[in-house]
Design a protein around this motif. Sequence first.
Motif, PDB file in Angstrom:
ATOM      1  N   LEU A  49       0.831  -1.213   0.000  1.00 28.76           N
ATOM      2  CA  LEU A  49       0.000   0.000   0.000  1.00 28.76           C
ATOM      3  C   LEU A  49       0.864   1.261   0.000  1.00 28.76           C
ATOM      4  CD1 LEU A  49      -2.767  -1.185   2.488  1.00 28.76           C
ATOM      5  CD2 LEU A  49      -3.080  -0.705   0.049  1.00 28.76           C
ATOM      6  N   LYS A  50       2.016   1.162   0.622  1.00 27.66           N
ATOM      7  CA  LYS A  50       2.895   2.328   0.711  1.00 27.66           C
ATOM      8  C   LYS A  50       3.424   2.760  -0.659  1.00 27.66           C
ATOM      9  CE  LYS A  50       6.560   3.770   3.822  1.00 27.66           C
ATOM     10  NZ  LYS A  50       7.544   3.307   4.775  1.00 27.66           N
ATOM     11  N   LEU A  51       3.729   1.804  -1.507  1.00 24.33           N
ATOM     12  CA  LEU A  51       4.319   2.189  -2.797  1.00 24.33           C
ATOM     13  C   LEU A  51       3.268   2.468  -3.878  1.00 24.33           C
ATOM     14  CD1 LEU A  51       4.157  -0.378  -4.979  1.00 24.33           C
ATOM     15  CD2 LEU A  51       5.998  -1.250  -3.580  1.00 24.33           C
ATOM     16  N   LEU A  52       2.011   2.097  -3.631  1.00 24.86           N
ATOM     17  CA  LEU A  52       1.013   2.182  -4.699  1.00 24.86           C
ATOM     18  C   LEU A  52       0.676   3.605  -5.170  1.00 24.86           C
ATOM     19  CD1 LEU A  52      -1.478  -0.718  -3.889  1.00 24.86           C
ATOM     20  CD2 LEU A  52       0.192  -0.569  -5.740  1.00 24.86           C
ATOM     21  N   PRO A  53       0.600   4.614  -4.296  1.00 27.28           N
ATOM     22  CA  PRO A  53       0.268   5.947  -4.827  1.00 27.28           C
ATOM     23  C   PRO A  53       1.225   6.394  -5.933  1.00 27.28           C
ATOM     24  CG  PRO A  53       0.014   5.926  -2.450  1.00 27.28           C
ATOM     25  CD  PRO A  53       0.633   4.613  -2.819  1.00 27.28           C
ATOM     26  N   ALA A  54       2.526   6.247  -5.723  1.00 28.15           N
ATOM     27  CA  ALA A  54       3.497   6.663  -6.757  1.00 28.15           C
ATOM     28  C   ALA A  54       3.399   5.743  -7.972  1.00 28.15           C
ATOM     29  CB  ALA A  54       4.905   6.635  -6.182  1.00 28.15           C
ATOM     30  N   PHE A  55       3.118   4.473  -7.714  1.00 19.64           N
ATOM     31  CA  PHE A  55       3.000   3.522  -8.831  1.00 19.64           C
ATOM     32  C   PHE A  55       1.843   3.929  -9.751  1.00 19.64           C
ATOM     33  CE2 PHE A  55       1.483  -0.178 -11.038  1.00 19.64           C
ATOM     34  CZ  PHE A  55       2.626  -0.884 -11.367  1.00 19.64           C
ATOM     35  N   PHE A  56       0.683   4.216  -9.151  1.00 15.68           N
ATOM     36  CA  PHE A  56      -0.479   4.540  -9.989  1.00 15.68           C
ATOM     37  C   PHE A  56      -0.384   5.941 -10.598  1.00 15.68           C
ATOM     38  CE2 PHE A  56      -2.662   1.165  -7.343  1.00 15.68           C
ATOM     39  CZ  PHE A  56      -2.663   0.240  -8.375  1.00 15.68           C
ATOM     40  N   GLU A  57       0.424   6.781  -9.991  1.00 25.90           N
ATOM     41  CA  GLU A  57       0.658   8.081 -10.622  1.00 25.90           C
ATOM     42  C   GLU A  57       1.446   7.864 -11.923  1.00 25.90           C
ATOM     43  OE1 GLU A  57       1.757  10.995  -7.691  1.00 25.90           O
ATOM     44  OE2 GLU A  57       2.748  12.130  -9.300  1.00 25.90           O
ATOM     45  N   ALA A  58       2.414   6.956 -11.870  1.00 26.40           N
ATOM     46  CA  ALA A  58       3.227   6.682 -13.059  1.00 26.40           C
ATOM     47  C   ALA A  58       2.462   5.840 -14.084  1.00 26.40           C
ATOM     48  CB  ALA A  58       4.504   5.962 -12.638  1.00 26.40           C
ATOM     49  N   TYR A  59       1.664   4.897 -13.585  1.00 27.74           N
ATOM     50  CA  TYR A  59       0.964   3.954 -14.480  1.00 27.74           C
ATOM     51  C   TYR A  59      -0.522   3.914 -14.114  1.00 27.74           C
ATOM     52  CZ  TYR A  59       5.861   2.603 -14.577  1.00 27.74           C
ATOM     53  OH  TYR A  59       7.234   2.634 -14.633  1.00 27.74           O
ATOM     54  N   PRO A  60      -1.280   4.919 -14.545  1.00 30.29           N
ATOM     55  CA  PRO A  60      -2.677   5.013 -14.101  1.00 30.29           C
ATOM     56  C   PRO A  60      -3.625   4.018 -14.773  1.00 30.29           C
ATOM     57  CG  PRO A  60      -2.114   6.877 -15.516  1.00 30.29           C
ATOM     58  CD  PRO A  60      -0.861   6.105 -15.320  1.00 30.29           C
ATOM     59  N   THR A  61      -3.194   3.398 -15.863  1.00 31.06           N
ATOM     60  CA  THR A  61      -4.069   2.471 -16.594  1.00 31.06           C
ATOM     61  C   THR A  61      -3.277   1.245 -17.032  1.00 31.06           C
ATOM     62  OG1 THR A  61      -3.477   3.455 -18.719  1.00 31.06           O
ATOM     63  CG2 THR A  61      -5.402   4.401 -17.579  1.00 31.06           C
ATOM     64  N   PRO A  62      -3.975   0.159 -17.391  1.00 31.99           N
ATOM     65  CA  PRO A  62      -3.264  -0.998 -17.945  1.00 31.99           C
ATOM     66  C   PRO A  62      -2.462  -0.623 -19.191  1.00 31.99           C
ATOM     67  CG  PRO A  62      -5.509  -1.614 -17.367  1.00 31.99           C
ATOM     68  CD  PRO A  62      -5.421  -0.123 -17.189  1.00 31.99           C
TER      69      PRO A  62
END
Length: 242
Positions: A49-62
């Motif tokens: 959960l800690k790394l997901l915000p930055a992950f989804f900012e970089a990769y918001p879609t499949p």
Amino acid sequence: MPPEHEEIRTVLTRLRKDYPHPGALHLGDPYRTIVAVSLSARVRDEQVLKLLPAFFEAYPTPAALARADVQAIQAKISTIGMFRQKARNLKRLAQDVVGRFGGEIPRTMEALTSLAGVGRKTASVLLVACFDTPAIAVDTHVFRVANRLGWVKEKTPEKTEAALLKIVPSKLQPLVNPVLMKFGRYVCLPGRPRCWMCPVRDFCRFKDKNLKTPPDADDVKQDIARREAALEAMRRAVAKQP
Ligand code: SF4
């Protein structure tokens, strides 16, 4: 003898009172949830959960993930175990979703498990968390607790899943993973279970119960409440992101 439906219902209802929140990686959106669950193998949910915000900012879609460079994905998840393999699997999964399912995460067990790196456990979490479909994801906690309670007598998570699907009414199946997982993490621990604070011990068939209340019992309970509140706050923060 497997338990009656009424016993299963009572146990799950009691545990639900203690753990009312969704599973820690139930993020509502199917893309977010499948990424979170795929990253969670042998890693604590908090770390994912800690790394997901930055992950989804970089990769918001499949589609964005499918286009990404594997090394760039690795850099985003390098704080967790097996990150190189997980980065490769995520890219392949995203490519599959884009190439074969028009960029939408599919909604059936068969289609989900046809995606690169997705097994029944991940697919079952998706079915329950995002598609309102009965399923039981059996991880190490669910496996241990279901066998200690005496609901099943199986040697592997795979066989436990098959056995549970036969005895748990479909309406109750979505509760099994979120509730038993948290209960297994906080109370029915792998080593010495905390049977002294177990709300379902009157239904449990485990022979070696640990019933002696320790001197720091209040601290233990407070720590569990604090950890669960923190986990739920992290889940909400990620689930809320646009
Ligand atoms: S009584 Fe002990 S072994 Fe049985 S479910 Fe409760 S914590 Fe687990």
